[in-house]
Design a protein around this motif. Structure first.
Motif, PDB file in Angstrom:
ATOM      1  N   UNK A 128       0.199  10.263   4.597  1.00 26.07           N
ATOM      2  CA  UNK A 128       1.487  11.194   4.725  1.00 26.07           C
ATOM      3  C   UNK A 128       1.786  12.013   5.949  1.00 26.07           C
ATOM      4  N   UNK A 129       2.889  11.830   6.533  1.00 26.36           N
ATOM      5  CA  UNK A 129       3.089  12.665   7.891  1.00 26.36           C
ATOM      6  C   UNK A 129       3.564  13.956   7.363  1.00 26.36           C
ATOM      7  N   UNK A 130       3.706  14.750   8.194  1.00 31.58           N
ATOM      8  CA  UNK A 130       4.203  16.153   8.049  1.00 31.58           C
ATOM      9  C   UNK A 130       5.729  16.145   7.511  1.00 31.58           C
ATOM     10  N   UNK A 131       6.302  16.832   6.630  1.00 29.73           N
ATOM     11  CA  UNK A 131       7.501  17.109   6.136  1.00 29.73           C
ATOM     12  C   UNK A 131       8.365  17.197   7.189  1.00 29.73           C
ATOM     13  N   UNK A 145       0.867  -1.296  -0.234  1.00 25.43           N
ATOM     14  CA  UNK A 145       0.076  -0.028   0.110  1.00 25.43           C
ATOM     15  C   UNK A 145       0.853   1.301   0.089  1.00 25.43           C
ATOM     16  N   UNK A 146       0.439   2.344  -0.672  1.00 24.96           N
ATOM     17  CA  UNK A 146       1.256   3.465  -0.727  1.00 24.96           C
ATOM     18  C   UNK A 146       0.695   4.759  -0.336  1.00 24.96           C
ATOM     19  N   UNK A 147       1.520   5.785  -0.073  1.00 20.21           N
ATOM     20  CA  UNK A 147       0.992   7.180  -0.255  1.00 20.21           C
ATOM     21  C   UNK A 147       1.079   7.799  -1.587  1.00 20.21           C
ATOM     22  N   UNK A 148       0.081   8.131  -1.967  1.00 23.81           N
ATOM     23  CA  UNK A 148       0.095   8.896  -3.673  1.00 23.81           C
ATOM     24  C   UNK A 148       1.339   9.935  -3.539  1.00 23.81           C
ATOM     25  N   UNK A 149       1.665  10.127  -4.866  1.00 28.37           N
ATOM     26  CA  UNK A 149       2.613  11.102  -5.158  1.00 28.37           C
ATOM     27  C   UNK A 149       2.048  12.492  -4.834  1.00 28.37           C
ATOM     28  N   UNK A 150       2.820  13.363  -4.287  1.00 28.75           N
ATOM     29  CA  UNK A 150       2.414  14.800  -3.665  1.00 28.75           C
ATOM     30  C   UNK A 150       3.570  15.611  -3.976  1.00 28.75           C
ATOM     31  N   UNK A 151       3.616  16.195  -5.083  1.00 33.66           N
ATOM     32  CA  UNK A 151       4.822  17.119  -5.419  1.00 33.66           C
ATOM     33  C   UNK A 151       5.273  17.912  -4.218  1.00 33.66           C
ATOM     34  N   UNK A 174      19.085  16.565   6.378  1.00 35.94           N
ATOM     35  CA  UNK A 174      17.873  15.685   5.825  1.00 35.94           C
ATOM     36  C   UNK A 174      16.678  16.373   5.658  1.00 35.94           C
ATOM     37  N   UNK A 175      16.124  16.150   4.745  1.00 38.93           N
ATOM     38  CA  UNK A 175      14.547  16.844   4.338  1.00 38.93           C
ATOM     39  C   UNK A 175      13.815  15.257   3.939  1.00 38.93           C
ATOM     40  N   UNK A 176      12.847  15.101   4.752  1.00 38.77           N
ATOM     41  CA  UNK A 176      12.246  13.784   4.492  1.00 38.77           C
ATOM     42  C   UNK A 176      10.625  14.067   4.790  1.00 38.77           C
ATOM     43  N   UNK A 177       9.945  12.992   4.428  1.00 35.62           N
ATOM     44  CA  UNK A 177       8.395  12.772   4.841  1.00 35.62           C
ATOM     45  C   UNK A 177       8.035  11.287   5.061  1.00 35.62           C
ATOM     46  N   UNK A 178       7.447  10.839   6.088  1.00 37.50           N
ATOM     47  CA  UNK A 178       6.857   9.305   6.145  1.00 37.50           C
ATOM     48  C   UNK A 178       5.854   9.216   5.762  1.00 37.50           C
ATOM     49  N   UNK A 179       5.525   8.072   4.893  1.00 42.74           N
ATOM     50  CA  UNK A 179       4.535   7.423   4.632  1.00 42.74           C
ATOM     51  C   UNK A 179       3.876   6.603   6.049  1.00 42.74           C
ATOM     52  N   UNK A 180       2.957   6.848   6.522  1.00 42.71           N
ATOM     53  CA  UNK A 180       2.690   6.216   7.945  1.00 42.71           C
ATOM     54  C   UNK A 180       1.863   4.896   7.479  1.00 42.71           C
ATOM     55  N   UNK A 181       2.471   3.658   8.150  1.00 40.82           N
ATOM     56  CA  UNK A 181       1.573   2.684   7.613  1.00 40.82           C
ATOM     57  C   UNK A 181       0.163   2.567   8.563  1.00 40.82           C
ATOM     58  N   UNK A 188       7.402  11.723  -3.988  1.00 41.37           N
ATOM     59  CA  UNK A 188       7.064  10.786  -5.061  1.00 41.37           C
ATOM     60  C   UNK A 188       6.138   9.584  -4.411  1.00 41.37           C
ATOM     61  N   UNK A 189       5.577   8.805  -4.966  1.00 43.84           N
ATOM     62  CA  UNK A 189       4.732   7.718  -4.344  1.00 43.84           C
ATOM     63  C   UNK A 189       5.925   6.795  -3.476  1.00 43.84           C
ATOM     64  N   UNK A 190       5.281   6.608  -2.313  1.00 45.64           N
ATOM     65  CA  UNK A 190       5.978   6.047  -1.222  1.00 45.64           C
ATOM     66  C   UNK A 190       5.504   4.743  -0.474  1.00 45.64           C
ATOM     67  N   UNK A 191       5.995   3.656  -0.404  1.00 46.17           N
ATOM     68  CA  UNK A 191       5.081   2.592   0.345  1.00 46.17           C
ATOM     69  C   UNK A 191       5.093   2.980   1.794  1.00 46.17           C
ATOM     70  N   UNK A 192       3.885   2.319   2.152  1.00 47.53           N
ATOM     71  CA  UNK A 192       3.605   2.428   3.772  1.00 47.53           C
ATOM     72  C   UNK A 192       4.771   2.074   4.793  1.00 47.53           C
ATOM     73  N   UNK A 193       5.042   2.805   5.386  1.00 42.55           N
ATOM     74  CA  UNK A 193       6.229   2.538   6.229  1.00 42.55           C
ATOM     75  C   UNK A 193       7.437   2.999   6.072  1.00 42.55           C
ATOM     76  N   UNK A 194       7.472   3.336   4.674  1.00 41.86           N
ATOM     77  CA  UNK A 194       8.791   3.894   4.241  1.00 41.86           C
ATOM     78  C   UNK A 194       8.873   5.647   4.440  1.00 41.86           C
ATOM     79  N   UNK A 195      10.071   5.829   4.077  1.00 36.12           N
ATOM     80  CA  UNK A 195      10.303   7.187   4.102  1.00 36.12           C
ATOM     81  C   UNK A 195      10.805   8.023   2.811  1.00 36.12           C
ATOM     82  N   UNK A 196      10.057   9.213   2.394  1.00 37.24           N
ATOM     83  CA  UNK A 196      10.614   9.584   1.138  1.00 37.24           C
ATOM     84  C   UNK A 196      11.675  10.778   1.538  1.00 37.24           C
TER      85      UNK A 196
END
Length: 332
Positions: free
Chosen positions: A145-148, A104-110, A132-139, A113-121
């Motif tokens: 999407x979590x906050x950047x 399952x993924x968080x959709x792309x949100x400029x 670092x500049x990141x955003x978590x796709x919360x599982x 990019x689209x990111x798998x649940x539990x992963x970090x973009x």
């Protein structure tokens, strides 16, 4: 979860006749869900069950029961075919299983990019920056999407001058020293204040100018900074007097000075001798001598006239004179 108990039929002399998968030849995982799958096996006194190729990271195979379980840590959306083999003294039997791993993924949100649940973009911090500049796709169900989180900051400037210690001379223009700089450095300062006549560029840290006063060796700290951090370099600067050395009657003097000495015979001569200490690049040298010395005009006088008698010796009359006289003459 689909768990089925293994069933053994026959006796050791009977070969393995079949292996029926409880997952009907195809298995799909939604990473990272935990899954357990056990096949149906017909046979007796089985050797360890094998599977090829090796299962994806996070999945495990039980060679005693043929059970596949675990939580896959990588995706395999195209699927991979695995061969499971059971055997005993009488023979062996193989079957294939296609395993597909999706997420399952968080959709792309400029710009994310689209990111798998539990992963970090991640996003790049940018030139001359670190962090670092990141955003978590919360599982969750569904993932969101979590906050950047932006921990990017400008890297500390690294300053390098061509020399860490320089000697300058009063009233001699210095060669501009421009540092090499790594990373963003829009602001510059120096402590303590540079010797009189020298300046620090507020935009690139260049040191330039003409020192106007002698100064002892002093360490100066140059600081380059940005809005996040700073870097420093230390330079020792000495301002000395550049002099022409003593040369005979000409005593050591600073460049730009004109020296004057007496004529060789000051009693009988008038005028002067001059010589200027001139700057030749970064060296002080004596210029040519200017000599206007000349002998003074001689002065002669007698204290009285002479009265003589014919045929008689006159009394000697010696003149008085001033300044050097090399010869005498009389007329008529």
């Amino acid at each position: 979860m689909d768990c089925r108990r293994r069933r053994l039929r026959g006796h050791p002399g009977i070969p393995v006749r079949s292996l029926r998968s409880g997952f009907h030849g195809k298995m799909s995982f939604y990473s990272p869900a935990h899954t357990f799958r056990m096949p149906e096996i017909f046979g007796a006194e089985l050797d360890p069950i094998t599977i090829t190729p090796t299962l994806p990271s996070g999945l495990y195979f039980d060679s005693a029961t043929g059970t596949i379980n675990g939580a896959p840590s990588i995706k395999d959306v195209l699927g991979t075919v695995y061969t499971i083999t059971v055997s005993n003294r009488a023979g062996n039997f193989s079957t294939t299983l296609n395993i597909t791993i999706i997420a399952l993924t968080c959709p792309a949100q400029a710009p994310w990019e689209e990111t798998d649940a539990g992963d970090r973009a991640y996003q790049n911090c940018g030139a001359q920056m670190e962090g670092s500049h990141y955003r978590d796709c919360v599982a969750a169900s569904p993932p969101y999407w979590g906050n950047p989180v932006n921990n990017c900051m400008y890297s500390a400037p690294i300053i390098t001058y061509s020399s860490s210690s320089i000697t300058l001379y009063r009233n001699v223009p210095m060669t501009t020293m421009t540092p090499t700089v790594t990373n963003y450095a829009p602001n510059w300062s120096v402590y303590p204040t540079l010797p009189a006549g020298l300046t620090l560029s507020p935009t690139n840290g260049a040191i330039s100018g003409t020192p106007t006063a002698e100064s002892q060796p002093t360490s100066y700290t140059i600081t380059a900074s940005n809005q996040d951090t700073s870097g420093t370099a230390v330079i020792a600067i000495t301002v000395s007097l550049l002099k022409c050395p003593t040369d005979g009657v000409w005593i050591e003097v600073e460049h730009g000075t004109t020296s004057e000495v007496s004529c060789p015979d000051p009693t009988n001569m008038e005028g002067h001798r001059q010589r200027t200490c001139i700057l030749n690049g970064n060296t002080a040298t004596w210029g040519a001598e200017s000599d206007t010395c000349v002998y003074r005009q001689p002065i002669i006088s007698y204290r009285s006239g002479i009265v003589g008698y014919k045929g008689e010796q006159i009394a000697a009359l010696e003149p008085t004179h001033q300044y050097r006289i090399t010869s005498y003459s009389i007329q008529p």
